[in-house]
Structures are given as structure tokens and as C-alpha cells.
Design an enzyme around this catalytic site. Sequence first.
Site, PDB file in Angstrom:
ATOM      1  N   GLU A  42      -3.097   4.335  57.285  1.00  0.00           N
ATOM      2  CA  GLU A  42      -3.954   3.306  56.692  1.00  0.00           C
ATOM      3  C   GLU A  42      -4.513   2.416  57.795  1.00  0.00           C
ATOM      4  O   GLU A  42      -4.999   1.324  57.533  1.00  0.00           O
ATOM      5  CB  GLU A  42      -3.203   2.493  55.643  1.00  0.00           C
ATOM      6  CG  GLU A  42      -1.943   1.818  56.135  1.00  0.00           C
ATOM      7  CD  GLU A  42      -1.294   0.964  55.066  1.00  0.00           C
ATOM      8  OE1 GLU A  42      -1.950   0.025  54.614  1.00  0.00           O
ATOM      9  OE2 GLU A  42      -0.144   1.251  54.701  1.00  0.00           O
TER      10      GLU A  42
ATOM     11  N   CYS B 290       1.084   3.036  52.326  1.00  0.00           N
ATOM     12  CA  CYS B 290       2.243   3.655  53.001  1.00  0.00           C
ATOM     13  C   CYS B 290       2.658   4.970  52.369  1.00  0.00           C
ATOM     14  O   CYS B 290       3.575   5.636  52.862  1.00  0.00           O
ATOM     15  CB  CYS B 290       3.440   2.719  52.970  1.00  0.00           C
ATOM     16  SG  CYS B 290       3.148   1.167  53.785  1.00  0.00           S
TER      17      CYS B 290
ATOM     18  N   HIS C 146      11.394   3.867  51.677  1.00  0.00           N
ATOM     19  CA  HIS C 146      10.345   3.295  52.522  1.00  0.00           C
ATOM     20  C   HIS C 146      10.832   1.900  52.910  1.00  0.00           C
ATOM     21  O   HIS C 146      11.210   1.105  52.037  1.00  0.00           O
ATOM     22  CB  HIS C 146       9.033   3.202  51.737  1.00  0.00           C
ATOM     23  CG  HIS C 146       8.038   2.259  52.348  1.00  0.00           C
ATOM     24  ND1 HIS C 146       7.577   2.430  53.639  1.00  0.00           N
ATOM     25  CD2 HIS C 146       7.438   1.128  51.876  1.00  0.00           C
ATOM     26  CE1 HIS C 146       6.724   1.450  53.920  1.00  0.00           C
ATOM     27  NE2 HIS C 146       6.631   0.640  52.869  1.00  0.00           N
TER      28      HIS C 146
HETATM   29  P1  HMG Z   1       8.650 -15.195  53.044  1.00  0.00           P
HETATM   30  O1  HMG Z   1       7.675 -16.187  52.512  1.00  0.00           O
HETATM   31  O2  HMG Z   1       9.093 -15.355  54.441  1.00  0.00           O
HETATM   32  O3  HMG Z   1       9.900 -15.113  52.064  1.00  0.00           O
HETATM   33  O4  HMG Z   1       8.024 -13.745  52.886  1.00  0.00           O
HETATM   34  P2  HMG Z   1      11.148 -16.027  51.809  1.00  0.00           P
HETATM   35  O5  HMG Z   1      10.895 -17.447  52.196  1.00  0.00           O
HETATM   36  O6  HMG Z   1      11.525 -15.754  50.391  1.00  0.00           O
HETATM   37  O7  HMG Z   1      12.301 -15.487  52.791  1.00  0.00           O
HETATM   38  C1  HMG Z   1      12.642 -14.152  52.849  1.00  0.00           C
HETATM   39  C2  HMG Z   1      14.155 -14.003  52.737  1.00  0.00           C
HETATM   40  O8  HMG Z   1      14.789 -14.722  53.800  1.00  0.00           O
HETATM   41  C3  HMG Z   1      14.749 -14.580  51.433  1.00  0.00           C
HETATM   42  O9  HMG Z   1      15.785 -13.707  51.041  1.00  0.00           O
HETATM   43  C4  HMG Z   1      15.338 -15.896  51.880  1.00  0.00           C
HETATM   44  O10 HMG Z   1      16.411 -16.354  51.056  1.00  0.00           O
HETATM   45  C5  HMG Z   1      15.836 -15.537  53.267  1.00  0.00           C
HETATM   46  P3  HMG Z   1      15.686 -12.887  49.647  1.00  0.00           P
HETATM   47  O11 HMG Z   1      15.647 -13.883  48.562  1.00  0.00           O
HETATM   48  O12 HMG Z   1      14.359 -12.118  49.708  1.00  0.00           O
HETATM   49  O13 HMG Z   1      16.854 -11.988  49.658  1.00  0.00           O
HETATM   50  N1  HMG Z   1      16.041 -16.683  54.151  1.00  0.00           N
HETATM   51  C6  HMG Z   1      17.097 -16.826  54.980  1.00  0.00           C
HETATM   52  N2  HMG Z   1      18.170 -16.039  55.202  1.00  0.00           N
HETATM   53  C7  HMG Z   1      19.084 -16.461  56.137  1.00  0.00           C
HETATM   54  N3  HMG Z   1      18.961 -17.614  56.836  1.00  0.00           N
HETATM   55  C8  HMG Z   1      17.895 -18.426  56.633  1.00  0.00           C
HETATM   56  C9  HMG Z   1      16.909 -18.036  55.671  1.00  0.00           C
HETATM   57  N4  HMG Z   1      15.749 -18.598  55.233  1.00  0.00           N
HETATM   58  C10 HMG Z   1      15.226 -17.747  54.301  1.00  0.00           C
HETATM   59  N5  HMG Z   1      17.789 -19.572  57.328  1.00  0.00           N
HETATM   60  C11 HMG Z   1       7.847 -11.376  52.700  1.00  0.00           C
HETATM   61  C12 HMG Z   1       8.788 -12.557  52.957  1.00  0.00           C
HETATM   62  C13 HMG Z   1       8.627 -10.085  52.796  1.00  0.00           C
HETATM   63  C14 HMG Z   1       7.263 -11.508  51.276  1.00  0.00           C
HETATM   64  C15 HMG Z   1       6.710 -11.424  53.753  1.00  0.00           C
HETATM   65  O14 HMG Z   1       7.259 -11.181  55.030  1.00  0.00           O
HETATM   66  C16 HMG Z   1       5.592 -10.444  53.495  1.00  0.00           C
HETATM   67  O15 HMG Z   1       4.657 -10.737  52.770  1.00  0.00           O
HETATM   68  N6  HMG Z   1       5.663  -9.199  54.103  1.00  0.00           N
HETATM   69  C17 HMG Z   1       4.649  -8.172  53.934  1.00  0.00           C
HETATM   70  C18 HMG Z   1       4.690  -7.528  52.556  1.00  0.00           C
HETATM   71  C19 HMG Z   1       5.836  -6.555  52.383  1.00  0.00           C
HETATM   72  O16 HMG Z   1       6.424  -6.087  53.318  1.00  0.00           O
HETATM   73  N7  HMG Z   1       6.134  -6.211  51.099  1.00  0.00           N
HETATM   74  C20 HMG Z   1       7.178  -5.258  50.806  1.00  0.00           C
HETATM   75  C21 HMG Z   1       6.900  -4.426  49.535  1.00  0.00           C
HETATM   76  S1  HMG Z   1       5.279  -3.700  49.551  1.00  0.00           S
HETATM   77  C22 HMG Z   1       5.437  -2.319  50.600  1.00  0.00           C
HETATM   78  O17 HMG Z   1       6.513  -1.909  50.928  1.00  0.00           O
HETATM   79  C23 HMG Z   1       4.176  -1.697  51.064  1.00  0.00           C
HETATM   80  C24 HMG Z   1       3.777  -2.051  52.495  1.00  0.00           C
HETATM   81  O18 HMG Z   1       4.585  -1.336  53.396  1.00  0.00           O
HETATM   82  C25 HMG Z   1       2.284  -1.795  52.718  1.00  0.00           C
HETATM   83  C26 HMG Z   1       1.705  -0.439  52.317  1.00  0.00           C
HETATM   84  O19 HMG Z   1       2.069   0.187  51.359  1.00  0.00           O
HETATM   85  O20 HMG Z   1       0.745  -0.061  53.006  1.00  0.00           O
HETATM   86  C27 HMG Z   1       3.978  -3.530  52.776  1.00  0.00           C
END
Ligand code: HMG
Length: 386
Positions: A79, A111, A233
Site C-alpha cells: 500500500e 495490510c 497481523h
Molecule cells: P493513543 O492515542 O496513543 O492511545 O493511540 P492510548 O492513549 O489509548 O494509549 C495506548 C495504550 O497505552 C493504552 O492501552 C493505554 O492505557 C496505554 P490499551 O487501553 O490500548 O490497552 N498507556 C500506557 N501504558 C503504560 N504506561 C503508560 C501508559 N500510557 C498509556 N504510561 C493507537 C494508540 C494504536 C490508536 C495509535 O498509535 C494509532 O492510531 N496507530 C495506528 C492505527 C493502528 O495501528 N490501528 C490498529 C488496527 S488497524 C490495522 O491493523 C491496519 C493497519 O495496519 C493499516 C492497514 O491495514 O493498512 C493499521
Amino acid sequence: MKIGIDKMAFATTDQYIDLRELATRRGVDPNKYTIGIGQDRQAVVPPTQDIVTLGATAAAKLLTPALAKRISTIMVATESGIDNSKASAIYVKHLLGLNDFVRTVELKEACYSGTAAIQFARGLVAFNPQETVLVIATDIARYGLNTPGEVTQGAGAVAMLISAHPHVLAIEPTTVAYSKDIMDFWRPLYATEAIVNGKYSTNVYIDFFLQAFTRYQQLTGQTLADFAGLVFHLPFTKMGKKALEGLLGDRTDAVAQRMRQQLHASQVYCRQVGNLYTGSLYLALMSLLQNGQVKAGDRLGLFSYGSGAEGEFYSGIVQEGFTTALNDIAADLKTRHQVSIDQYERFFNGRLGMKSADRQFDLSHDRRPFVLAGQQNHQRIYRRQK
Ligand code: HMG
């Protein structure tokens, strides 16, 4: 007739950043990245590397002169396309020095398309068991500097040979594909970085996994106990945990414990490299085969997910000799060197991107086998260095 993955090889760049350093620079608690997201290091991509050079590097690791002669088709799943018309598979074929009687094509569905390529390759081999298809899943995951997705970036390629003599995984007949028109992550034609609704995407991923796995069980009569492990994945390692725990709930029996241990083994390399988009599931498979408790005859379940969105659950039986059919990823990763956050940001902003001007890159710092030397008259210039 058995059809499946005969050989696999993984390639990434030779540079990485430490995500604790990135966290400090972004004013974030490093535990959020290493525990909350589950990533330790991220591949850094110099402007002289792209999906073609990474894909060719991965493929060169598995090809012998005899195998190269047997390839009938190259499918590049990506992609991170470099042209809206011409398939990157043609550049890869040229760099690998393959003969001209080869079919070359590129596939896209976020993906997921690496899995689509494998399923299409199975069909070609079923029609003609003499054929060997080279599938390359290659991507550069980019969300942008200082965005929530930045910690989940990464880059790399997994090359796989699909044939009627598989030495890694014989793919079983039942597969379940599941698709819906969903805006969780996409990249319009004018954008170099993806637009993502991050939290929504993680929920859709889990839902697609549960839908596909439930249907697979209905169709086959198999249960979780029939699997030595599940492979996911992995856009980041925590995503696999979320999906598995969504299935296991509060189960603590022996099967559930085995699934958790095997998941851990499948996450080892993703933690060091980041998201490969199309290649992530297959890097997780290699990680499980090299770090988990797996033997010939075991059944593995694979969950592929691509935003937009499409999921597929399928299974395969591990084959005798699988240990020698994979490149030594742990050894390869040890040869990388760490770069500063400043250097990473310079590289991030320095790539060719969508600019039309002629450009010539300084190649003196890139000793990888294949490099992007620049752009001239709107044409990308690739070189083989070794
Ligand atoms: P974010 O805003 O950083 O999320 O985005 P958050 O604030 O909820 O924090 C993430 C986790 O860290 C949470 O844990 C927090 O509690 C924890 P969870 O509730 O998820 O278990 N946390 C801590 N832990 C320890 N110590 C601390 C601490 N503070 C917070 N101090 C997000 C996270 C993954 C959404 C973001 O990085 C993102 O948008 N990533 C890209 C999208 C993505 O990867 N999506 C996955 C599914 S889609 C997919 O797989 C397809 C893809 O590969 C693309 C394609 O198909 O082409 C993405």
C-alpha cells in the site's frame, strides 16, 4: 496436492530508533510506547530505500539460481506504491535479474493484500503444479511526525515462494474472508501519510477477527484446541494481545495459556521493527516459527487484517524442514545500527515522496544490496550494488 509456503525471507533497513528516546522527545512516558503499545524499536528508512529495494533485498535472500529459473509470477503486495500505473513487481524482477518470461503484478487492499496474493498464488499453482510464485509483501508504514500513529510506524518486506512442495506451511482448504466498507484508515491519492481513526480501527480489527474465526470454526468443526498457535497481523504488538484476549476472555486453561505463550513468540520481531503493513502477519509467522514451540505437523491459524476493511482467517500445517527454509532474522537484526531522533526526522522528510523534480541521492552511506539512486525525467533510478 499440498500447496503452500516453501521458503520465506525478511528484510528491513539497517537503521532503527529506540522508542524510549522517541517518547522522551515527544514528552510521553516511555512505558506508554514499550508497554501500552508494545514496541521497543522502529525501522528507519533512508531516502535511498523504498518498497522496491526492500522487496528485492528480501527476495534475493531466498533465491538460488535454480529457484530463480522456476518463478512464473511475481506478485508484490503493497500500500506504499511508487507509481499509479506501473507495478513495482517489474522493477523488482529487473533488480533480481529474472528472465523476461515472468508475469509481474501489484496488489492493493491495505495490510491485507499479502494474504490475497498468497491465495491467488495457490490458485495458479493448483492449475499448474510446476509453477513457483514469488509473493513479496513490502511496505513503509508512515503516519507523520508527532502523531499518535508515529510509534506504530515501521518498514520491511517479507518474500515468500508459493509452490506445490512447501517446506514451511501447507495451506488448508478452508479460508474465511470478511469485508465491509469502513473508514478506519485510508490514504487519499494526494497524501503521503495515512489518515487514521486509531481507536476505531483497533475495535474493527477485533470484530473482524472474531467474525472470521467463529465462521471458520462453524465450517471446519475445529476449536481453539486444534491449533498449536494463532498468528495475527501486528500493526503493533499490543494489537495481537487485544485480539487474542477478545477471544479468550478470562480463560486460564492449558489451551489458553499455550495461545498466550505462542502470541508472545510471534511478537518478538515486530517489537524491533514496527508495522510492515502487508508483511506484518508474515513476519509474525516467522517470529513464531523461530521463537515459539512449533514442530512439523502442527496446525497454525493466521488472521490477516487490512483497513478499509478486509479480514481473512485461514490455517496451515507446519512442514518438515521449516527451520532451514527461513532466514536468520535475529542475526540480521543485530547488524542494524541506532540513529538519533534528529536523523530519523531528516530521513522522514527527505524521501522522494510525491515531488516531481529530478533528484540524485548520496549513496555513500547506503551499502544495502539494492538502492534508489534518485529520480530523473519522472523515472525512479534503481541500482544493484552487490
Ligand atoms: P493513543 O492515542 O496513543 O492511545 O493511540 P492510548 O492513549 O489509548 O494509549 C495506548 C495504550 O497505552 C493504552 O492501552 C493505554 O492505557 C496505554 P490499551 O487501553 O490500548 O490497552 N498507556 C500506557 N501504558 C503504560 N504506561 C503508560 C501508559 N500510557 C498509556 N504510561 C493507537 C494508540 C494504536 C490508536 C495509535 O498509535 C494509532 O492510531 N496507530 C495506528 C492505527 C493502528 O495501528 N490501528 C490498529 C488496527 S488497524 C490495522 O491493523 C491496519 C493497519 O495496519 C493499516 C492497514 O491495514 O493498512 C493499521
